[in-house]
Design a protein around this motif. Structure first.
Motif, PDB file in Angstrom:
ATOM      1  N   ASN A 164      -4.595  -3.008 -44.233  1.00  0.00           N
ATOM      2  CA  ASN A 164      -3.431  -4.024 -44.470  1.00  0.00           C
ATOM      3  C   ASN A 164      -2.551  -3.699 -42.928  1.00  0.00           C
ATOM      4  OD1 ASN A 164      -1.273  -5.591 -45.438  1.00  0.00           O
ATOM      5  ND2 ASN A 164      -0.318  -3.855 -45.736  1.00  0.00           N
ATOM      6  N   HIS A 175      -2.994 -13.101 -45.458  1.00  0.00           N
ATOM      7  CA  HIS A 175      -2.789 -12.952 -46.733  1.00  0.00           C
ATOM      8  C   HIS A 175      -4.198 -12.045 -47.220  1.00  0.00           C
ATOM      9  CE1 HIS A 175      -2.618 -12.565 -51.037  1.00  0.00           C
ATOM     10  NE2 HIS A 175      -3.652 -13.528 -51.158  1.00  0.00           N
ATOM     11  N   ILE A 176      -3.975 -10.882 -47.583  1.00  0.00           N
ATOM     12  CA  ILE A 176      -5.127  -9.711 -48.120  1.00  0.00           C
ATOM     13  C   ILE A 176      -4.997 -10.001 -49.530  1.00  0.00           C
ATOM     14  CG2 ILE A 176      -6.072  -7.672 -47.934  1.00  0.00           C
ATOM     15  CD1 ILE A 176      -4.343  -7.181 -45.304  1.00  0.00           C
ATOM     16  N   SER A 177      -6.259 -10.298 -50.249  1.00  0.00           N
ATOM     17  CA  SER A 177      -6.444 -10.298 -51.374  1.00  0.00           C
ATOM     18  C   SER A 177      -6.262  -9.068 -52.125  1.00  0.00           C
ATOM     19  CB  SER A 177      -7.830 -10.664 -51.840  1.00  0.00           C
ATOM     20  OG  SER A 177      -8.486 -10.177 -53.093  1.00  0.00           O
ATOM     21  N   PRO A 178      -5.644  -9.170 -53.403  1.00  0.00           N
ATOM     22  CA  PRO A 178      -5.287  -7.616 -53.839  1.00  0.00           C
ATOM     23  C   PRO A 178      -6.632  -6.884 -54.285  1.00  0.00           C
ATOM     24  CG  PRO A 178      -4.413  -9.700 -55.258  1.00  0.00           C
ATOM     25  CD  PRO A 178      -4.939 -10.105 -53.992  1.00  0.00           C
ATOM     26  N   GLU A 179      -7.636  -7.578 -54.329  1.00  0.00           N
ATOM     27  CA  GLU A 179      -9.011  -6.916 -54.835  1.00  0.00           C
ATOM     28  C   GLU A 179      -9.299  -5.958 -53.528  1.00  0.00           C
ATOM     29  OE1 GLU A 179     -12.102  -9.336 -55.538  1.00  0.00           O
ATOM     30  OE2 GLU A 179     -10.814 -10.652 -56.451  1.00  0.00           O
ATOM     31  N   GLU A 194      -7.084 -14.788 -43.669  1.00  0.00           N
ATOM     32  CA  GLU A 194      -7.354 -14.533 -44.826  1.00  0.00           C
ATOM     33  C   GLU A 194      -8.245 -13.521 -45.431  1.00  0.00           C
ATOM     34  OE1 GLU A 194      -8.166 -17.316 -48.679  1.00  0.00           O
ATOM     35  OE2 GLU A 194      -7.224 -18.694 -46.921  1.00  0.00           O
ATOM     36  N   ASN A 236     -10.776 -11.390 -48.168  1.00  0.00           N
ATOM     37  CA  ASN A 236     -11.134 -11.263 -49.571  1.00  0.00           C
ATOM     38  C   ASN A 236     -12.422 -10.372 -49.581  1.00  0.00           C
ATOM     39  OD1 ASN A 236      -9.674 -13.282 -50.941  1.00  0.00           O
ATOM     40  ND2 ASN A 236     -10.435 -14.873 -49.409  1.00  0.00           N
ATOM     41  N   GLU A 238     -16.056  -9.997 -50.372  1.00  0.00           N
ATOM     42  CA  GLU A 238     -17.248 -11.079 -50.775  1.00  0.00           C
ATOM     43  C   GLU A 238     -18.212 -10.287 -51.750  1.00  0.00           C
ATOM     44  OE1 GLU A 238     -18.509 -13.640 -48.554  1.00  0.00           O
ATOM     45  OE2 GLU A 238     -20.683 -13.623 -48.360  1.00  0.00           O
ATOM     46  N   HIS A 251       5.096 -13.430 -54.296  1.00  0.00           N
ATOM     47  CA  HIS A 251       3.721 -13.650 -54.576  1.00  0.00           C
ATOM     48  C   HIS A 251       3.726 -13.104 -55.943  1.00  0.00           C
ATOM     49  CE1 HIS A 251      -0.366 -12.052 -54.184  1.00  0.00           C
ATOM     50  NE2 HIS A 251      -0.330 -13.214 -53.446  1.00  0.00           N
TER      51      HIS A 251
END
Ligand code: ADP
Length: 695
Positions: free
Chosen positions: A264, A288-292, A327, A329, A331, A662
């Motif tokens: 982050n 945006h950084i995915s919460p995963e 972004e 995510n 994978e 969010h």
């Protein structure tokens, strides 16, 4: 007859006839020698005869046929002429072959032959040097096959000789050429390392001196010229770093580090660092950084940052309207590693389909005119591709001309074992708060560099002692206490490593440990390791940048831990700019640092009210309509811009607003929004008050 082997595909009919006759003679001889051969052997023989006949007609090969039991060998005339002999000049016995073999190849050939005869290898095929009548050596490829009796014992073996001298020479030439190229390549990387050292040292003077000059009282045009000078020096350094990286990768000398880092922070800091450029072009920059995605990962954060800076930098460079989003995510993942997918999207000029692959090649740009309009070297994406490959990922682009581009890359990271703590809001570089004064010994032999580091440190409020050699450093160390030592590595006489070793030796008695930070202009692999191995605590590359210098120097310093937490003005800034009166809604020093120059600072202050209003209005509208998505976007934009102004409190509020949005919590968001609006108004006042645009 003697030169038949020199004819290739265009052999004349009489010659072919002659060869067939030879072959028939050979077959006949075989038949005579094998009057009572078993039926199976006869068939096998007939088959191999046929094969030989075919082979002989189509090639310049010589034929041999060896009766293992008698030692007699039939050598065909081309077999002999291949090495310069007439048919009657060589005896048809095994010893003839044996004698002509190169002494160095003899043992190997015989071993191969035995291995084949004893069925340890399936095929007889061997290359060796063979003596020509004129004394020269020809390279021969020999192939053969044996016939075996019922018990598997070979009694006859026949095959061919092919002259492969030319091919061998070609191979040798190729080998030599490859060796020469490899030598040239490694010479190139050594040259680059040296060149980098040589260029970095004077650039340290140029960049450092312009930084110092910028901190003095200057009139407008002086400041403008100086800023131009510093910009040029900065881009020269960037270019140098690119070329160096590229050659390091080419020479296989690029290694990735692996340590724990906070993704982050990396993404936020990169976006913040690029925010100023986006801001100048009025582009929206979102991430945006995915919460995963776990907060903490294992990998090379420095190189990841480099890739992001490159891609986000390009996206901003090639976009004139709209914005850029980043972004992240997940994978795929396993228990201890995971593959992340990064997407950098822009609404820029786009790239034609033909260029989607080639832009990742070194020195390639989408169109010739791009270079003139946008600058650049075409190295950035090539470096990104190589770094991504080192991270076990891949990089590609989807793009439509005139619509925009999305650069994708994947990269593998390790999972950390510890508990992950996700920071609530992005922090500012802690370095920008002034620390308590430290006593610093600067060991440096070059006069310009002495001055640069000493002035930077003094302006920061530190006490500096200068030593011009390793020996002088030890003398000072013995007579005075220091909080840290900045040690040049390359010095004539006693170098930085030796001086460090001597100091560490002295410390053994006292049990103390002074922080020694290496300064080096070499940017090649292994530098950092060398410095740490030599007993140094940290490492900083030249040219020195004040931000990095202070960050490294003041890290973990005992004094900075007990310092007052907020003290936003260093002496320089206080002298150049009127300080705000009471509460401090932003960090002037940090703002100054992130803006880089005064002109830009003024501009940013001038556009502040209009821009904040725009986003605040958007947020307000979204709140009224109960729409979380546009609210999130507005908060995000505010976050990006407030970062540029180093407005810590406002930034935290905007960040919390975006988190509420969010999460879809509009009530919480409303509360945050109200506070943020107030804070922005205060900030506006403080910005205006801190800096009078008329001056
Ligand atoms: P440089 O930007 O220094 O020329 P790069 O390797 O980073 O080198 O990029 C190569 C080329 O790819 C650029 O010159 C440009 O033509 C094209 N390109 C890269 N990113 C973008 C983008 N986001 N939008 C449009 N074109 C791009």
């Amino acid at each position: 007859m003697s030169d038949t082997h020199e004819h290739a595909a265009g052999d004349s009919v009489p010659e072919l006839k002659q060869r067939i006759q030879e072959l028939e003679a050979m077959l006949h001889a075989c038949r005579v020698r094998l009057p009572n051969a078993p039926a199976e052997a006869v068939r096998e023989l007939a088959e191999s005869e046929e094969r030989f006949a075919l082979a002989v007609r189509g090639t310049n090969d010589g034929i041999w046929d060896w009766d293992i039991r008698t030692g007699e060998v039939f050598f065909s005339p081309p077999w002999k002429s291949m090495i310069g002999y007439e048919d009657d000049e060589l005896e048809n016995v095994f010893a003839t072959f044996d004698k002509l073999l190169h002494p160095e190849d003899h043992e190997r050939v015989m071993a191969t032959l035995n291995d084949y005869l004893e069925s340890r290898i399936p095929r007889y095929s061997v290359e060796f040097r063979f003596k020509h009548k004129d004394g020269s050596w020809r390279w021969i490829l020999a192939r053969g096959r044996s016939l075996r009796d019922k018990s598997g014992k070979p009694y006859r073996m026949a095959g061919s000789h092919t002259d492969v001298t030319e091919r061998k020479h070609d191979e040798e030439e190729l080998h030599k050429a490859r060796q020469a190229a490899e030598a040239a390549n490694s010479a190139k990387s050594v040259f680059l390392a040296n060149m980098s050292h040589e260029i970095r040292t004077p650039m340290n003077g140029v960049i450092g001196m312009s930084e110092l000059l910028l901190g003095t009282t200057l009139d407008d045009s002086q400041r403008e010229y100086l800023n131009m000078l510093k910009d040029s020096a900065d881009s020269l350094l960037e270019l140098l770093n690119d070329i160096l990286d590229f050659s390091k990768i080419e020479a296989g000398k690029m290694d990735l580090d692996s340590h724990e880092f906070d993704l982050n922070t990396i993404v936020t800091e990169t976006v913040q660092a690029m925010g100023i450029r986006a801001f100048q072009k009025r582009l929206v920059l979102l991430h945006h950084i995915s919460p995963e995605v776990p907060a903490r990962l294992l990998g090379d954060d420095g190189r990841l940052r480099q890739i992001l800076i490159n891609l986000v930098g390009n996206a901003i460079k090639f976009t004139h309207k709209g914005g850029v989003t980043v972004e992240v995510n997940v994978e795929s993942g396993t228990a201890d590693a995971l593959m992340l997918h990064f997407k950098i999207n822009d609404t820029g000029i786009g790239i034609t389909p033909e260029m989607h692959e080639s832009i990742f090649e070194a020195f390639t740009q989408a169109e010739a005119s791009t270079t003139r309009r946008y600058g650049g070297t075409g190295l950035g994406l090539a470096i990104c591709r190589d770094l991504v490959t080192l991270m076990q990922g891949r990089i590609w682009v989807e793009s439509q001309l005139g619509v925009g581009s999305t650069f994708h890359f994947t990269a593998a990271f390790g999972r950390t074992s510890g508990i992950s703590i996700k920071p609530l809001s992005p922090r500012f570089q802690p370095v920008m708060t002034a620390p308590a004064s430290m006593r610093v010994l600067v060991v440096e032999d070059g006069h310009v560099n002495q001055l640069v580091s000493a002035r930077m440190l003094e302006k920061r409020g530190h006490l500096v002692t200068l030593a011009s050699s390793g020996q002088e450093a030890i003398d000072f160390f013995n007579s005075e206490p220091f909080d840290a030592i900045l040690m040049d590595v390359q010095m004539p006489g006693m170098n930085g490593f030796e001086a460090t070793a001597a100091i560490r030796e002295i410390e053994k008695k006292s049990g103390e440990h002074v922080r020694i930070i290496a300064m080096t202009a070499n940017a090649m692999k292994g530098d950092r390791e060398d410095c740490l191995a030599a007993g140094m605590d940290d490492y900083i590359a030249k040219p020195l940048r004040s931000v990095e210098l202070f960050q490294v120097l003041e890290k973990n310093s005992r004094r900075s831990m007990i310092q007052e937490p907020e003290q936003p003005f260093t002496r320089v800034e206080a002298a150049a700019i009127r300080p705000p009166v009471e509460s401090v809604p932003f960090d002037l020093a940090a703002f100054r640092e992130s803006a880089g120059d005064e002109k830009l600072m003024r501009k940013l202050i001038a556009i502040f009210p209009e821009d904040t209003q725009k986003y605040l209005k958007k947020a307000e509208k979204a709140l009224a309509a109960g729409k979380a998505k546009p609210l999130y976007e507005a908060a995000h934009s505010l976050k990006g811009m407030l970062g540029v102004y180093a407005a810590d409190k406002a930034l935290r509020l905007a960040s919390e607003l975006s988190e509420y949005a969010h999460a879809g919590d509009l009530k919480g968001a409303q509360l945050m929004y109200d506070q943020l609006k107030k804070e922005c108004a205060m900030l506006n006042g403080a910005l205006m008050g801190a800096y009078d645009p008329g001056i």
